[in-house]
Design an enzyme around this catalytic site. Sequence first.
Site, PDB file in Angstrom:
ATOM      1  N   ARG A 186       0.615  -0.772   0.260  1.00  0.00           N
ATOM      2  CA  ARG A 186      -0.043  -0.068  -0.113  1.00  0.00           C
ATOM      3  C   ARG A 186       0.750   1.085   0.156  1.00  0.00           C
ATOM      4  NH1 ARG A 186      -1.613   4.261   3.126  1.00  0.00           N
ATOM      5  NH2 ARG A 186      -0.352   3.133   4.942  1.00  0.00           N
ATOM      6  N   VAL A 187       0.445   1.935  -0.975  1.00  0.00           N
ATOM      7  CA  VAL A 187       1.250   3.861  -0.663  1.00  0.00           C
ATOM      8  C   VAL A 187      -0.089   4.482  -1.109  1.00  0.00           C
ATOM      9  CG1 VAL A 187       3.574   3.171  -2.184  1.00  0.00           C
ATOM     10  CG2 VAL A 187       0.633   3.303  -3.305  1.00  0.00           C
ATOM     11  N   SER A 188       0.393   5.905  -0.475  1.00  0.00           N
ATOM     12  CA  SER A 188      -0.740   7.040   0.441  1.00  0.00           C
ATOM     13  C   SER A 188      -0.725   7.833  -0.968  1.00  0.00           C
ATOM     14  CB  SER A 188      -0.129   7.729   1.174  1.00  0.00           C
ATOM     15  OG  SER A 188      -0.082   6.874   2.501  1.00  0.00           O
ATOM     16  N   SER A 189       0.274   7.812  -1.829  1.00  0.00           N
ATOM     17  CA  SER A 189      -0.361   8.344  -3.344  1.00  0.00           C
ATOM     18  C   SER A 189       0.391   8.152  -4.838  1.00  0.00           C
ATOM     19  CB  SER A 189       0.270   9.895  -3.106  1.00  0.00           C
ATOM     20  OG  SER A 189       1.960   9.988  -2.633  1.00  0.00           O
ATOM     21  N   GLN A 193       4.395   7.479  -4.515  1.00  0.00           N
ATOM     22  CA  GLN A 193       5.062   7.082  -3.935  1.00  0.00           C
ATOM     23  C   GLN A 193       5.918   6.125  -4.827  1.00  0.00           C
ATOM     24  OE1 GLN A 193       2.961   6.474  -0.357  1.00  0.00           O
ATOM     25  NE2 GLN A 193       4.793   8.058   0.998  1.00  0.00           N
TER      26      GLN A 193
END
Length: 224
Positions: free
Chosen positions: A26-29, A32
Site C-alpha cells: 500500500r502506498v498513500s499517493s 510514492q
Amino acid sequence: MPKVIKPKATPKTDRHPKGQRVGYVRVSSLDQNEHRQLEGMDLDKTFLDKASGKDVKRSQLTAMLDFVREGDSVFCHSMDRLGRNLGDLRNLVDLMTERGISVHFLKEGLTFTGEDAPMANLMLSVMGAVAQFERDLIRERQREGIELAKRAGAYKGRKRKFSPERAAELSRRLAEGEEKASLAREFGVNRATVYRYLGWAAAETASRAKKPRSAKRGRSSSGA
C-alpha cells in the site's frame, strides 16, 4: 469497533493451489514508490493499493482477502501498510490467521499463524498502538504549529508545487477534458494536488471576473 471486510466465498473451480506466497503493498499517493516495499521477494501474486490506510475500504485489500486461502502466506513490508490503527490491524491479522493464513511483517520481523505465543500477540498490540500514537502525536503537533503560525501572521497555507506557467498549463488541460490521473502522473503529483489546483484556478477565475464589474461600478458612482 473498526469494521473489517469479510472475504467473499470463492468458487472451488477458481481456487489456486495451497501454499501461495502473496504480497500486499500500500502506498498513500501516486508519487510514492511501491517497488521498494517487497523488493527481491519471490511472490506468487501481489496486490497493490494506492490509497490511504485510514480504514479498510481498499479495493485491493478486499481482493487479496478474497484470494488467499488456508495454507497461504501474506507478506507486508510493515504493520502500517496493512492497517493504520490498532483495531483494523488486529482484526485483519485475526481474520487471516483464523482461516489458516500466516501473516508476515518484514520491517518488524513478526509472523502470525493463529497459534502464536502470548508474547507475539502482545508485540502486535504494543507496536501497533505505538505507531498509532506517533501518527496522532504528529498530527496534533502539526495542528498546534499551524495555529501558532496563524496567530503570529506567519502561516500562508500550503506552498504550491508549480510555477504560475505550469499551473496554467495544468488548468488548461483539465478544462480540455484530460484525465486527472494521467495528468497527476505526468506532473509528478497525486490526484489530490490536481484537485487543489483545479479549485484554485476556479477561485482565481471568479476573482478576476468580479474585478472589472467593481471598477465599472466605481466609475459610475464617481461620474454621478
